[in-house]
Design a protein around this motif. Structure first.
Motif, PDB file in Angstrom:
ATOM      1  N   ARG A   1     -21.545  11.808  41.561  1.00  0.00           N
ATOM      2  CA  ARG A   1     -22.155  11.989  40.799  1.00  0.00           C
ATOM      3  C   ARG A   1     -22.692  11.371  39.829  1.00  0.00           C
ATOM      4  N   PHE A   2     -22.444  10.008  39.963  1.00  0.00           N
ATOM      5  CA  PHE A   2     -22.500   9.266  39.175  1.00  0.00           C
ATOM      6  C   PHE A   2     -24.239   8.584  39.184  1.00  0.00           C
TER       7      PHE A   2
ATOM      8  N   GLY B   1       4.241  13.570  -1.082  1.00  0.00           N
ATOM      9  CA  GLY B   1       3.313  12.454  -0.340  1.00  0.00           C
ATOM     10  C   GLY B   1       3.941  11.362   0.457  1.00  0.00           C
TER      11      GLY B   1
ATOM     12  N   MET C   1     -16.132   5.387  40.508  1.00  0.00           N
ATOM     13  CA  MET C   1     -17.004   5.765  40.695  1.00  0.00           C
ATOM     14  C   MET C   1     -17.068   7.575  40.550  1.00  0.00           C
ATOM     15  N   PRO C   2     -17.461   8.267  40.065  1.00  0.00           N
ATOM     16  CA  PRO C   2     -17.825   9.739  39.878  1.00  0.00           C
ATOM     17  C   PRO C   2     -18.704   9.590  41.385  1.00  0.00           C
TER      18      PRO C   2
ATOM     19  N   ILE D   1       5.003   9.072  14.163  1.00  0.00           N
ATOM     20  CA  ILE D   1       3.813   9.183  15.452  1.00  0.00           C
ATOM     21  C   ILE D   1       3.317   8.448  15.896  1.00  0.00           C
ATOM     22  N   THR D   2       3.454   7.022  15.485  1.00  0.00           N
ATOM     23  CA  THR D   2       2.829   5.912  15.526  1.00  0.00           C
ATOM     24  C   THR D   2       3.405   4.974  16.963  1.00  0.00           C
TER      25      THR D   2
ATOM     26  N   TYR E   1       4.129   6.637  19.377  1.00  0.00           N
ATOM     27  CA  TYR E   1       3.109   6.921  20.506  1.00  0.00           C
ATOM     28  C   TYR E   1       3.030   5.308  21.083  1.00  0.00           C
TER      29      TYR E   1
ATOM     30  N   SER F   1       4.779  12.503   4.024  1.00  0.00           N
ATOM     31  CA  SER F   1       3.754  12.412   5.442  1.00  0.00           C
ATOM     32  C   SER F   1       3.058  10.826   5.566  1.00  0.00           C
ATOM     33  N   LEU F   2       3.320  10.155   4.292  1.00  0.00           N
ATOM     34  CA  LEU F   2       3.312   8.646   5.283  1.00  0.00           C
ATOM     35  C   LEU F   2       4.251   8.257   6.212  1.00  0.00           C
TER      36      LEU F   2
ATOM     37  N   VAL G   1      -2.622   3.841  27.778  1.00  0.00           N
ATOM     38  CA  VAL G   1      -4.247   4.943  28.361  1.00  0.00           C
ATOM     39  C   VAL G   1      -5.102   3.885  28.832  1.00  0.00           C
TER      40      VAL G   1
ATOM     41  N   GLU H   1       4.484  16.314  -5.578  1.00  0.00           N
ATOM     42  CA  GLU H   1       4.277  15.383  -4.995  1.00  0.00           C
ATOM     43  C   GLU H   1       3.977  13.998  -4.506  1.00  0.00           C
TER      44      GLU H   1
ATOM     45  N   VAL I   1       5.888  10.587   8.186  1.00  0.00           N
ATOM     46  CA  VAL I   1       5.530  11.472   9.183  1.00  0.00           C
ATOM     47  C   VAL I   1       4.773  10.646   9.916  1.00  0.00           C
ATOM     48  N   GLY I   2       3.447  10.228   8.759  1.00  0.00           N
ATOM     49  CA  GLY I   2       2.477   9.439  10.393  1.00  0.00           C
ATOM     50  C   GLY I   2       2.689   8.439  10.499  1.00  0.00           C
TER      51      GLY I   2
END
Lengths: 148, 372
Positions: A45-46, A11, A42-43, A21-22, A25, A14-15, A31, A7, A17-18
């Motif tokens: 249809r707004f 465990g 503005m779209p 990922i961060t 990114y 797993s930390l 973004v 464990e 791996v996280g």
């Protein structure tokens, strides 16, 4: 003992791996948009607050003061005054169109109920004011100011 | 197993959780009687955002109640729209064209994914992890943009009408949805390796906050809470409405009944919703989006009708009584979270406070919907 050690290893992995990922990114393009320096378009249809529409044929607005929008509004935020026009084909003409935007829920039932399609949504979303009265719009006055 | 109170000195104190607490997601107040770190008694206090939606329905026309439906559950507004529209269509015999039905299913399922993403981000935030919220909101933004382009609003949609939808989808919608399905399918494994397998999350959710199936039945809990307790019930599958019987999808059920099970149900539901959307987009027929001859003033015949739909939080039902006039005589709204929250008092007894907060987060509460 074996599961306990397993464990700990799983465990920690797993930390890691996280974290990977961060970190991945972190090096990817942003973004978000830096509002207010940048803004997204503005779209079409707004749904902002309503506005009277310019009509080429009539060289003015199309409202006939029939009160259909006033009746359709669930929050009762539209107040229309019509007056009897003299020498005009229509029986009534629009004298004032008050929209109390503080109680409007932008459902669009007024736009749908309009028999002459005199109403449309504006694209305004950047609204700020210090008094309530700022948001009681006189649509006819706004229309005349815009197209005079 | 969750830890239970062992020491009984006999001294308790009252702790107010909310109505301004970040973990109660809105204006929910829970009066906790604490025995040290353990909860001796929990009493949810509701009604801070009660707006009398049921009474409001009684003094406005059937049409005018449409925008109200979106104001109850702000995260899955379209399902509430759909429930009301389906109800009135059943009462009056209006039939929406097939294209409108497909658009309804696609937009409702997109909205369900958006709702689950907000829950996912907020839930992990409750447990102390901040960054998953940002990933979830990044994905949700794609859905909101898609829906904004079609419906004109981003949260409180008022898109469905009796006999169809407000306006047809634009030409960018279908390619946009297809792109989103592809993107979301590649993001789910990332979520699992970032969050689901994280040892801290596992330790805080596994075997914590057990809600057995018996308790779900007792309190009328539905949706992911019931499915996380092994009850296979989904209104979309068991009492199909709209077009749901035409789609092939599974109902994720986890029998464990702990917070982890409820978490997994929602994560799997995102994938199932993507499956429904994919089928609907591929089979989207041409044609009109509004039925012909929808009367301007809706007057359903005398009688009453009940319509249930599956929202992101469970089964939402409306029972409307019509006396043949243009205003409803009575409108009873059965909101899913109200029942889901009711079991919290019993389920949280003897739990540690941080565990109870994990349990509360796993119920996915939307307070305006409880208070109505």
């Amino acid at each position: 003992m074996y599961t306990y050690l397993k464990e700990i290893c799983v465990g920690t992995w797993s930390l890691l791996v996280g974290l990977a990922i961060t970190i991945r990114y972190f090096f990817q393009p942003v973004v978000t948009v830096q509002y207010p320096h940048q803004a997204l378009p503005m779209p079409p249809r707004f749904r902002g607050h309503t506005e009277l529409v310019w009509d080429e044929k009539k060289a003015g607005h199309k409202c006939i003061a029939c009160m259909a929008c006033q009746r359709a509004c669930p929050s009762g935020c539209i107040t229309i005054l019509g007056e009897k026009g003299e020498g005009v084909k229509q029986k009534t003409t629009l004298a004032s169109y008050k929209l109390n935007f503080t109680t409007c829920s932008l459902c669009g039932l007024c736009v749908e109920s309009c028999p002459t399609k005199a109403l449309d949504f504006s694209k305004e979303f950047n609204l700020a004011g210090t008094t309530k009265e700022t948001y009681v719009y006189d649509l006819l006055k706004r229309f005349e100011e815009k197209y005079s | 197993m969750s830890v239970h109170a062992t020491s009984h000195i006999g001294e308790t104190f009252v702790l107010n959780l909310g109505p301004q607490h970040p973990a109660t997601h809105g204006v929910l107040r829970i009066k906790l009687t604490m025995d040290g770190e353990y909860i001796a008694q929990a009493e949810p206090v509701l009604g801070y955002s009660h707006r009398m939606h049921e009474k409001m329905a009684e003094n406005r026309s059937w049409h005018q109640f449409l925008p109200n439906t979106a104001r109850m559950d702000y995260l899955h507004a379209l399902a509430f729209n759909l429930a009301y529209v389906c109800l009135v269509e059943r009462m009056t015999g209006i039939e929406a064209p097939e294209r409108a039905q497909y658009i309804r299913v696609i937009t409702t399922e997109l909205n369900r994914i958006a709702s689950h993403l907000v829950w996912f981000g907020a839930f992990v935030l409750d447990l102390g992890g901040f960054s998953p919220l940002l990933y979830a909101f990044d994905d949700r933004e794609y859905i909101l943009d898609l829906l904004e382009n079609v419906t004109g609003s981003r949260l409180t949609y008022c898109y469905f009408r009796f006999g169809g939808v407000y306006n047809d989808i634009d030409e960018d919608f279908v390619p946009g949805v297809k792109d989103f399905i592809k993107r979301m399918r590649s993001r789910i494994p990332m979520y699992h390796s970032l969050v689901t397998k994280n040892i801290i999350l596992v330790k805080r959710l596994k075997e914590i906050g057990p809600i057995p199936a018996e308790m779900c039945r007792k309190y009328g809990a539905t949706g992911p809470v019931a499915r996380g307790a092994g009850i296979n019930f989904d209104v979309r599958k068991h009492e199909p409405y709209s077009l749901y019987s035409a789609f092939d999808f599974d109902v994720p059920v986890y029998p464990e009944g702990d917070s982890m099970a409820r978490y997994m149900v929602r994560m799997d539901e995102i994938l199932e919703s993507l499956r429904i959307i994919e089928q609907a987009v591929n089979r989207l027929p041409d044609g009109s989006v509004m039925a012909d001859k929808v009367p301007k003033s809706i007057k359903p015949p005398k009688g009453d009708c009940y319509q249930a739909v599956e929202t992101a939080r469970g089964s939402f039902g409306i029972r409307a009584v019509s006396d043949g006039t243009s205003t409803p005589y009575r409108m009873k709204l059965r909101s899913p979270t109200y029942s889901n929250l009711s079991l919290f008092a019993e389920a949280s007894q003897g739990m540690l406070l941080p565990d109870a907060l994990a349990l509360l987060g796993s119920l996915d509460l939307v307070i305006p919907e409880i208070d109505r």
